[in-house]
Every structure is written in structure tokens, then in C-alpha cells.
Design a protein around this motif. Structure first.
Motif, PDB file in Angstrom:
ATOM      1  N   LEU A 141       0.776  -1.233   0.000  1.00 48.41           N
ATOM      2  CA  LEU A 141       0.000   0.000   0.000  1.00 48.41           C
ATOM      3  C   LEU A 141       0.812   1.288   0.000  1.00 48.41           C
ATOM      4  CD1 LEU A 141      -2.926  -0.810   2.474  1.00 48.41           C
ATOM      5  CD2 LEU A 141      -2.925  -0.908  -0.011  1.00 48.41           C
ATOM      6  N   ALA A 142       2.109   1.196   0.241  1.00 44.05           N
ATOM      7  CA  ALA A 142       2.913   2.416   0.412  1.00 44.05           C
ATOM      8  C   ALA A 142       2.750   3.401  -0.740  1.00 44.05           C
ATOM      9  CB  ALA A 142       4.384   2.048   0.591  1.00 44.05           C
ATOM     10  N   SER A 143       2.624   2.899  -1.952  1.00 45.96           N
ATOM     11  CA  SER A 143       2.496   3.782  -3.111  1.00 45.96           C
ATOM     12  C   SER A 143       1.137   4.468  -3.176  1.00 45.96           C
ATOM     13  CB  SER A 143       2.709   2.980  -4.403  1.00 45.96           C
ATOM     14  OG  SER A 143       3.997   2.414  -4.443  1.00 45.96           O
ATOM     15  N   TYR A 144       0.150   3.919  -2.458  1.00 45.16           N
ATOM     16  CA  TYR A 144      -1.216   4.431  -2.565  1.00 45.16           C
ATOM     17  C   TYR A 144      -1.715   5.103  -1.292  1.00 45.16           C
ATOM     18  CZ  TYR A 144      -0.746   0.907  -6.202  1.00 45.16           C
ATOM     19  OH  TYR A 144      -0.283   0.150  -7.252  1.00 45.16           O
ATOM     20  N   VAL A 145      -0.881   5.153  -0.259  1.00 41.68           N
ATOM     21  CA  VAL A 145      -1.278   5.777   1.002  1.00 41.68           C
ATOM     22  C   VAL A 145      -0.395   6.994   1.255  1.00 41.68           C
ATOM     23  CG1 VAL A 145      -1.489   5.504   3.495  1.00 41.68           C
ATOM     24  CG2 VAL A 145      -2.101   3.609   1.980  1.00 41.68           C
ATOM     25  N   ASP A 146      -0.999   8.166   1.261  1.00 43.97           N
ATOM     26  CA  ASP A 146      -0.244   9.400   1.475  1.00 43.97           C
ATOM     27  C   ASP A 146       0.251   9.513   2.907  1.00 43.97           C
ATOM     28  OD1 ASP A 146      -0.732  10.385  -1.192  1.00 43.97           O
ATOM     29  OD2 ASP A 146      -2.776  10.871  -0.544  1.00 43.97           O
ATOM     30  N   TYR A 147      -0.602   9.113   3.862  1.00 38.72           N
ATOM     31  CA  TYR A 147      -0.268   9.261   5.281  1.00 38.72           C
ATOM     32  C   TYR A 147      -0.468   7.929   6.006  1.00 38.72           C
ATOM     33  CZ  TYR A 147      -0.325  14.103   3.939  1.00 38.72           C
ATOM     34  OH  TYR A 147      -0.057  15.280   3.294  1.00 38.72           O
ATOM     35  N   PRO A 148       0.554   7.059   5.975  1.00 39.70           N
ATOM     36  CA  PRO A 148       0.480   5.791   6.695  1.00 39.70           C
ATOM     37  C   PRO A 148       0.871   5.975   8.160  1.00 39.70           C
ATOM     38  CG  PRO A 148       2.472   5.863   5.366  1.00 39.70           C
ATOM     39  CD  PRO A 148       1.752   7.159   5.142  1.00 39.70           C
ATOM     40  N   PHE A 149       0.130   5.334   9.056  1.00 39.11           N
ATOM     41  CA  PHE A 149       0.395   5.421  10.487  1.00 39.11           C
ATOM     42  C   PHE A 149       0.834   4.052  11.012  1.00 39.11           C
ATOM     43  CE2 PHE A 149      -2.415   8.897   9.543  1.00 39.11           C
ATOM     44  CZ  PHE A 149      -1.983   9.934  10.366  1.00 39.11           C
ATOM     45  N   LEU A 150       1.884   4.061  11.832  1.00 35.69           N
ATOM     46  CA  LEU A 150       2.408   2.853  12.452  1.00 35.69           C
ATOM     47  C   LEU A 150       2.485   3.052  13.955  1.00 35.69           C
ATOM     48  CD1 LEU A 150       5.368   2.436   9.974  1.00 35.69           C
ATOM     49  CD2 LEU A 150       3.418   0.896  10.076  1.00 35.69           C
ATOM     50  N   SER A 151       2.311   1.973  14.695  1.00 35.00           N
ATOM     51  CA  SER A 151       2.460   2.025  16.151  1.00 35.00           C
ATOM     52  C   SER A 151       3.700   1.234  16.537  1.00 35.00           C
ATOM     53  CB  SER A 151       1.218   1.434  16.823  1.00 35.00           C
ATOM     54  OG  SER A 151       1.365   1.438  18.226  1.00 35.00           O
ATOM     55  N   TYR A 152       4.594   1.885  17.285  1.00 26.52           N
ATOM     56  CA  TYR A 152       5.856   1.260  17.668  1.00 26.52           C
ATOM     57  C   TYR A 152       6.155   1.679  19.102  1.00 26.52           C
ATOM     58  CZ  TYR A 152      10.625  -0.514  16.831  1.00 26.52           C
ATOM     59  OH  TYR A 152      11.810  -1.213  16.881  1.00 26.52           O
ATOM     60  N   SER A 153       7.332   1.324  19.602  1.00 28.97           N
ATOM     61  CA  SER A 153       7.616   1.553  21.019  1.00 28.97           C
ATOM     62  C   SER A 153       8.629   2.656  21.308  1.00 28.97           C
ATOM     63  CB  SER A 153       8.118   0.250  21.659  1.00 28.97           C
ATOM     64  OG  SER A 153       9.268  -0.221  20.965  1.00 28.97           O
ATOM     65  N   GLU A 154       9.569   2.890  20.381  1.00 27.79           N
ATOM     66  CA  GLU A 154      10.633   3.858  20.668  1.00 27.79           C
ATOM     67  C   GLU A 154      11.212   4.426  19.383  1.00 27.79           C
ATOM     68  OE1 GLU A 154      14.090   1.985  22.391  1.00 27.79           O
ATOM     69  OE2 GLU A 154      13.562   0.067  21.483  1.00 27.79           O
ATOM     70  N   ASP A 155      11.929   5.515  19.522  1.00 27.17           N
ATOM     71  CA  ASP A 155      12.598   6.149  18.390  1.00 27.17           C
ATOM     72  C   ASP A 155      13.966   5.484  18.212  1.00 27.17           C
ATOM     73  OD1 ASP A 155      13.775   7.727  16.508  1.00 27.17           O
ATOM     74  OD2 ASP A 155      13.464   9.632  17.550  1.00 27.17           O
ATOM     75  N   ASP A 156      14.028   4.502  17.312  1.00 28.93           N
ATOM     76  CA  ASP A 156      15.292   3.804  17.099  1.00 28.93           C
ATOM     77  C   ASP A 156      15.575   3.690  15.605  1.00 28.93           C
ATOM     78  OD1 ASP A 156      13.629   1.787  16.170  1.00 28.93           O
ATOM     79  OD2 ASP A 156      13.997   0.424  17.850  1.00 28.93           O
ATOM     80  N   ALA A 157      16.697   3.041  15.279  1.00 30.70           N
ATOM     81  CA  ALA A 157      17.116   2.932  13.885  1.00 30.70           C
ATOM     82  C   ALA A 157      16.099   2.175  13.042  1.00 30.70           C
ATOM     83  CB  ALA A 157      18.478   2.242  13.809  1.00 30.70           C
ATOM     84  N   PHE A 158      15.483   1.139  13.627  1.00 32.21           N
ATOM     85  CA  PHE A 158      14.524   0.337  12.872  1.00 32.21           C
ATOM     86  C   PHE A 158      13.353   1.165  12.373  1.00 32.21           C
ATOM     87  CE2 PHE A 158      10.483  -1.932  12.783  1.00 32.21           C
ATOM     88  CZ  PHE A 158      10.745  -2.911  11.847  1.00 32.21           C
ATOM     89  N   ILE A 159      12.717   1.932  13.262  1.00 34.16           N
ATOM     90  CA  ILE A 159      11.528   2.669  12.858  1.00 34.16           C
ATOM     91  C   ILE A 159      11.885   3.813  11.915  1.00 34.16           C
ATOM     92  CG2 ILE A 159      11.448   4.312  14.795  1.00 34.16           C
ATOM     93  CD1 ILE A 159       8.472   2.448  13.113  1.00 34.16           C
ATOM     94  N   ARG A 160      13.024   4.441  12.112  1.00 34.92           N
ATOM     95  CA  ARG A 160      13.433   5.510  11.200  1.00 34.92           C
ATOM     96  C   ARG A 160      13.702   4.959   9.801  1.00 34.92           C
ATOM     97  NH1 ARG A 160      15.678  10.901  13.295  1.00 34.92           N
ATOM     98  NH2 ARG A 160      14.690  11.057  15.348  1.00 34.92           N
ATOM     99  N   GLU A 161      14.370   3.830   9.733  1.00 33.22           N
ATOM    100  CA  GLU A 161      14.646   3.217   8.436  1.00 33.22           C
ATOM    101  C   GLU A 161      13.361   2.774   7.755  1.00 33.22           C
ATOM    102  OE1 GLU A 161      17.418   0.122   9.304  1.00 33.22           O
ATOM    103  OE2 GLU A 161      19.039   1.517   9.795  1.00 33.22           O
ATOM    104  N   LEU A 162      12.399   2.299   8.552  1.00 36.02           N
ATOM    105  CA  LEU A 162      11.119   1.890   7.985  1.00 36.02           C
ATOM    106  C   LEU A 162      10.367   3.088   7.426  1.00 36.02           C
ATOM    107  CD1 LEU A 162       9.035  -0.278   7.397  1.00 36.02           C
ATOM    108  CD2 LEU A 162       8.175  -0.016   9.742  1.00 36.02           C
ATOM    109  N   LEU A 163      10.353   4.197   8.133  1.00 34.49           N
ATOM    110  CA  LEU A 163       9.686   5.402   7.636  1.00 34.49           C
ATOM    111  C   LEU A 163      10.334   5.893   6.346  1.00 34.49           C
ATOM    112  CD1 LEU A 163       8.935   7.459  10.888  1.00 34.49           C
ATOM    113  CD2 LEU A 163       7.464   5.835   9.683  1.00 34.49           C
ATOM    114  N   ILE A 164      11.654   5.831   6.297  1.00 34.87           N
ATOM    115  CA  ILE A 164      12.370   6.230   5.075  1.00 34.87           C
ATOM    116  C   ILE A 164      11.985   5.315   3.914  1.00 34.87           C
ATOM    117  CG2 ILE A 164      14.649   6.340   3.982  1.00 34.87           C
ATOM    118  CD1 ILE A 164      15.763   7.219   6.724  1.00 34.87           C
ATOM    119  N   GLU A 165      11.940   4.016   4.172  1.00 27.69           N
ATOM    120  CA  GLU A 165      11.581   3.051   3.136  1.00 27.69           C
ATOM    121  C   GLU A 165      10.173   3.292   2.610  1.00 27.69           C
ATOM    122  OE1 GLU A 165      10.866  -1.760   2.560  1.00 27.69           O
ATOM    123  OE2 GLU A 165      11.917  -1.012   4.337  1.00 27.69           O
ATOM    124  N   ILE A 166       9.235   3.536   3.523  1.00 25.43           N
ATOM    125  CA  ILE A 166       7.848   3.786   3.115  1.00 25.43           C
ATOM    126  C   ILE A 166       7.757   5.067   2.292  1.00 25.43           C
ATOM    127  CG2 ILE A 166       5.528   4.300   3.953  1.00 25.43           C
ATOM    128  CD1 ILE A 166       6.177   2.547   6.400  1.00 25.43           C
TER     129      ILE A 166
END
Length: 260
Positions: free
Chosen positions: A155-180
Motif C-alpha cells: 500500500l505504500a504507493s497508494y497511502v499518502d499518510y500511513p500510520f504505524l504504532s511502535y515503542s521507541e525512536d530507534d534505527a529500525f523505525i526511522r529506516e522503515l519510515l524512510i523506506e515507506i
């Protein structure tokens, strides 16, 4: 018309307290948006039971357009909830008639009359988002805590504002946001519980901390956050202002029992 939410609804059953509340991501987001005095609509399906009647009446009483809510023979979805120190935990889920939910042609045409459309991972609406975006709608989708769901790539190409729930500000979530973002989203957002939230627009990360409030029930916190953020998008505010509005809205929600 302004914003439409499509997909899930459920009765949140706090059985140990003998209390229950109408809820579900799409329902909650629509109700919270209405509090910003925008025109909000909800499309979904409820059962022919008392819970279905209660859902429609409750959402309608909040001023949300429920003209496209289908009543189907069977049970309305129910989620069993327990609280531990104000933190909500889901202990059971009966999907009921929502299990076979699809949008009719009339529903899809109704969606296209709005400016923004939102759904969530449990709403059975992911297959419509390519069409929604091509129709010029601003699209929003809540992946909840399913940070490794294959739906994210789908869905990344078709969702302008995707929301994710995670636990902390770490390398994994930042890299995932960049990828999306690189896959086509405008601004992916991650809520981080007590650690605040994070958004990425391709150039900058935006961070905001949570507000210090007396927590009674975290039910609906993420949904009210999404509603606040979408209201900011509706008003053409920048990401950092959307995060602030979203955080303020979530802070209000967790000070009382039930989503709304």
C-alpha cells in the motif's frame, strides 16, 4: 464533503466492569474528526443485533454521516478489553459480520465525494486504495503495530499518510519510515507510546513528546492521534503542526474511559 472513514467498528467490552463502548478505528477517527467541526462520514457494516443498532445510533448522535452503514444479519464485532494501570489490553475479538465486509459501487462513489479517506489494517479495505488515490483523494491508513506486515509494501504507493504504532525512536523505525516514503507515501508517521511520535517527509524527521496527563484508559489514543493529524492535513498545516494537534488530541482521550 470533507473526510470519510471506511472499515472496522466494534463494541469495546470491558466485561469485568460491566461496561461497553462503541469503537473501532474507523468509527473512532470519524467521531474525533467531527469534534473539529469537519464533515465526517463513516462506512461499515454492523450486525442485526442490539449492538448494531447501538453503534449506528451512537455514531449518528456524534454528528457523523452513517447513511452508508450496512446492517447485515448476524453479530456486530466485539472486542474484549481489560485495563492494567490505565493501559488497555485486548483479550478477545469476535469479528462478526465485519469478516465479509466489502464496499458496494454506491459506497465507492460516495467515498470519492470526499477530500480525505482513512481506513485501517482490520477494516478489509486495502484493495480499494489504489482506486481512491487515482481518484484524487488524500489517503490515510493505520497499520497499527503490524510493522512487518506485507500490506505496508503493498500500500505504500497508494497511502499518502500511513500510520504505524511502535515503542521507541530507534534505527529500525526511522529506516522503515524512510523506506515507506521512498515507496511513494507523502509523510509516514509512527506513534511511539509514551515516547511520543515521529514523522518523516523525505527531508526531515519531526519529533514530538507526549503530554503529561492523568491516564485513565489508553483506548482510542492512537485513533484520536490520527484524527488530529488528518485535521491538520485537511487545514494544509505542515507536519510539525499536525503532530502537535495530534498529540494534544490523544492526550485528551486517555483521561477518560472508553474511546469517546
Amino acid at each position: 464533503m470533507d473526510i470519510v472513514t471506511v472499515g472496522d467498528n466494534c463494541i469495546d467490552d470491558y466485561s469485568y466492569e460491566r461496561k461497553s463502548f462503541p469503537g473501532g478505528n474507523a468509527v473512532n477517527v470519524a467521531v474525533y474528526l467531527k469534534r473539529y467541526e469537519v464533515n465526517a462520514s463513516y462506512i461499515g457494516v454492523v450486525g442485526s443485533d442490539g449492538n448494531g443498532k447501538r453503534m449506528i445510533e451512537s455514531v449518528n448522535n456524534q454528528g457523523v454521516d452513517v447513511s452508508h452503514v450496512l446492517i447485515k444479519e448476524g453479530k456486530t464485532a466485539v472486542t474484549t478489553v481489560v485495563l492494567n494501570g490505565g493501559e488497555r489490553k485486548f483479550t478477545g475479538y469476535d469479528e462478526g459480520v465485519l469478516r465479509d465486509f466489502i464496499l458496494s459501487k454506491k459506497d465507492i462513489q460516495f467515498v470519492k465525494k470526499h477530500k480525505i479517506v482513512h481506513s485501517a489494517i482490520s477494516g478489509h479495505c486495502e484493495d480499494y486504495f489504489k482506486e481512491f488515490q487515482k481518484s484524487g483523494l488524500i489517503t490515510s491508513f493505520d497499520f497499527s503495530n503490524e510493522v512487518e506486515s506485507p500490506l505496508i509494501n503493498k500500500l505504500a504507493s497508494y497511502v499518502d499518510y500511513p500510520f504505524l504504532s511502535y515503542s521507541e525512536d530507534d534505527a529500525f523505525i526511522r529506516e522503515l519510515l524512510i523506506e515507506i516514503k521512498n515507496r511513494g507515501s507523502k509523510v509516514p508517521i509512527a506513534t511511539l507510546g509514551e515516547n511520543g511520535s515521529l514523522a518523516y517527509d523525505g527531508s526531515n524527521f519531526y519529533e514530538i513528546k507526549t503530554k503529561d496527563v492523568n491516564v485513565k484508559d489508553t483506548m482510542g489514543a492512537g485513533d484520536s492521534f490520527i484524527a488530529g493529524f488528518l485535521y491538520g492535513i485537511f487545514k494544509n498545516y505542515p507536519p510539525e503542526e499536525c503532530l502537535k494537534i495530534a498529540t494534544d488530541n490523544a492526550a485528551k482521550t486517555i483521561t477518560y474511559h472508553g474511546a469517546w
